[in-house]
Enzyme design. Sequence first.
Site, PDB file in Angstrom:
ATOM      1  N   VAL A  43     -55.444  54.669  94.058  1.00  0.00           N
ATOM      2  CA  VAL A  43     -56.662  55.477  94.177  1.00  0.00           C
ATOM      3  C   VAL A  43     -57.579  55.054  95.312  1.00  0.00           C
ATOM      4  CG1 VAL A  43     -56.618  56.175  91.754  1.00  0.00           C
ATOM      5  CG2 VAL A  43     -57.903  54.130  92.423  1.00  0.00           C
ATOM      6  N   HIS A 101     -49.171  50.518  83.302  1.00  0.00           N
ATOM      7  CA  HIS A 101     -50.396  50.984  83.964  1.00  0.00           C
ATOM      8  C   HIS A 101     -51.251  51.797  83.008  1.00  0.00           C
ATOM      9  CE1 HIS A 101     -49.960  49.801  88.209  1.00  0.00           C
ATOM     10  NE2 HIS A 101     -48.735  49.596  87.792  1.00  0.00           N
TER      11      HIS A 101
END
Length: 175
Positions: free
Chosen positions: A130, A74
């Site tokens: 997010v 990531h």
Amino acid sequence: MTTPLLSPRPSQLDRTAFVAHYGDVYEHSPWVAEGAWERGLTEAHDSPAGLASAMAAVLSEASPEQQLAVIRAHPDLAGKAAVAGDLTDDSTLEQAGAGLDQCTPEELARFERLNDAYKKRFEFPFVMAVKGNDRHTILAAFESRLNNTPDDERRTAIDQINRIAQLRLEARAER
């Protein structure tokens, strides 16, 4: 209300086609999709929740080393890859959706400091689903999670990655 189905339907795909369509759900980690396919996919896996559950089981049962590899795949939030435009399409949309592409210079500097401190402490990047958050709540979570133990934070990162995968599958079903 009917549950949306993924298209193409996972249960109807051979291994190659399944990995081609769903291997990117976990950032740079197609082995998660391969593992889900190998376990067998039924019509129950044709929904975002069903496939997300099958794929999450593969990651959750993986060795700590395999889990760390997925975490390390990531990108940093609002990091150098984002600024350079080197994120995957999914990561670009997710970070932009949380307003990370609109950070002030001060906020970018804060993200950079937190990214550096986090990676120094845990030896992997901070990962957070997010969607539904903004840069302020993300920064607060960043600071809070720096207090976790390494094992707790690895588990939290895996939970967040599984959440990201589910959100990605839901978005695909809506297209």
